[in-house]
Enzyme design. Structure first.
Site, PDB file in Angstrom:
ATOM      1  N   HIS A 121      -1.713 -12.434   6.333  1.00 18.89           N
ATOM      2  CA  HIS A 121      -3.144 -11.138   6.230  1.00 18.89           C
ATOM      3  C   HIS A 121      -4.429 -12.531   7.306  1.00 18.89           C
ATOM      4  CE1 HIS A 121      -7.260 -10.430   4.768  1.00 18.89           C
ATOM      5  NE2 HIS A 121      -6.687  -9.096   5.567  1.00 18.89           N
ATOM      6  N   HIS A 184      -3.645  -5.963 -12.210  1.00 22.05           N
ATOM      7  CA  HIS A 184      -2.738  -4.909 -13.690  1.00 22.05           C
ATOM      8  C   HIS A 184      -1.260  -5.668 -13.462  1.00 22.05           C
ATOM      9  CE1 HIS A 184      -1.960  -3.613  -9.341  1.00 22.05           C
ATOM     10  NE2 HIS A 184      -0.741  -3.067  -9.822  1.00 22.05           N
ATOM     11  N   GLY A 268     -11.878   5.968   9.525  1.00 23.97           N
ATOM     12  CA  GLY A 268     -11.368   5.273  10.486  1.00 23.97           C
ATOM     13  C   GLY A 268      -9.967   6.169  10.295  1.00 23.97           C
TER      14      GLY A 268
END
Length: 284
Positions: A121, A184, A268
């Site tokens: 990323h 989590h 968006g």
């Protein structure tokens, strides 16, 4: 027609140029793999948005490729403007006083065919309200981590940061580790990298130069990591590890990612916002 100032135009032009160079490098990897299947090529689709008042608010272009090296990769750019919804404006620095904004950037996510090739990323952006700042970063997300890849990735971004400020790498690496943590699950999303936001040192040219260097470092580093592993054999067990990892990646992006929230709150393009999601993933 909306007119942007020189800084806004320079930033938008840079992100567009970087998009073109990254897409060319990724298509070259598709060519280099060989085999009978046709190499992948990017398909582009433009979109426009309106802000919450209905006024025109800019847009962007999705560039998506599905090939034999990249199972799915998106390299998106956008330049948007207008006014934030009043409630969302309260969460953005400088927007509570005046909800008008400008934002431009590039966002990239690659999910690979071969489980031994790390997913990745990267995004960088420039945002203007009554304040102005740069943000972004890059992080490596291998389903099957390789120590040498991680070391080289961090070394490249340390060198990039050190060219601008010796304090950047320890700060931005720690920020990345904290941000890309799936609370989590009590596990990191990947092997980290750098993450920065609200970079406004008082020297706009220096901040822009650093943001460009992040893009250059990504372009000089990630394709070489792909080449290391894209010819390796892999097993059904490797694929299962990859798909399970993608489940974790998906959870982070839908639960915690600020970019996802920003895109949704500013009207968006939904497909562009959710481009980061993998084509296939598994959960137990």
């Amino acid at each position: 027609m909306t007119t942007f100032d020189a800084r806004q135009t320079a930033a938008a032009d840079w992100f567009r140029t970087l998009r073109d160079r990254i897409c060319a490098a990724f298509e070259a990897l598709e060519d280099d793999l060989g085999g009978d299947a046709a190499p992948g090529r990017f398909e582009r689709r433009s979109w426009e948005r309106a802000d919450h008042s209905g006024a025109p608010g800019g847009g962007g272009t999705m560039s998506v490729m599905k090939g034999r090296v990249f199972e799915k990769v998106g390299v998106n750019i956008s330049t948007v403007h207008g006014a934030f919804d009043p409630e969302f404006a309260k969460t953005i620095p400088g927007a509570a006083e005046d909800p008008r904004f400008f934002a431009t950037g590039i966002s990239l996510v690659a999910h690979m065919v071969n489980p031994h090739v790390p997913a990745v990323h990267m995004n960088t952006r420039y945002l203007v309200t009554t304040k102005a700042w740069f943000g972004g970063g890059a992080d490596l997300n291998p389903p099957i981590p390789v120590e040498a890849d991680t070391a080289d990735w961090h070394a490249a971004f340390k060198a990039s940061c050190d060219r601008h400020d010796p304090d950047y790498f320890p700060r931005f690496k720690a920020w990345c580790d904290e941000y890309f943590f799936i609370k989590h699950r009590n596990v990191a999303r990947g092997q980290g990298g750098i993450f920065y936001d609200q970079l406004a040192s008082g020297d706009w040219d220096a901040d822009f130069a650093f943001t460009r260097d992040v893009g250059e470092t990504f372009l000089g580093t990630y394709p070489e990591l792909v080449r290391r592993h894209m010819h390796e054999d892999w097993t059904a067990e490797d694929r299962a590890r990859q798909l399970a990892y993608r489940g974790l990646y998906t959870e982070f992006n839908l639960v915690y990612d600020r970019g996802t929230l920003f895109g949704l709150k500013t009207g968006g393009n939904i497909d562009a916002i959710l481009m980061s999601l993998p084509p296939v993933a598994t959960w137990e």
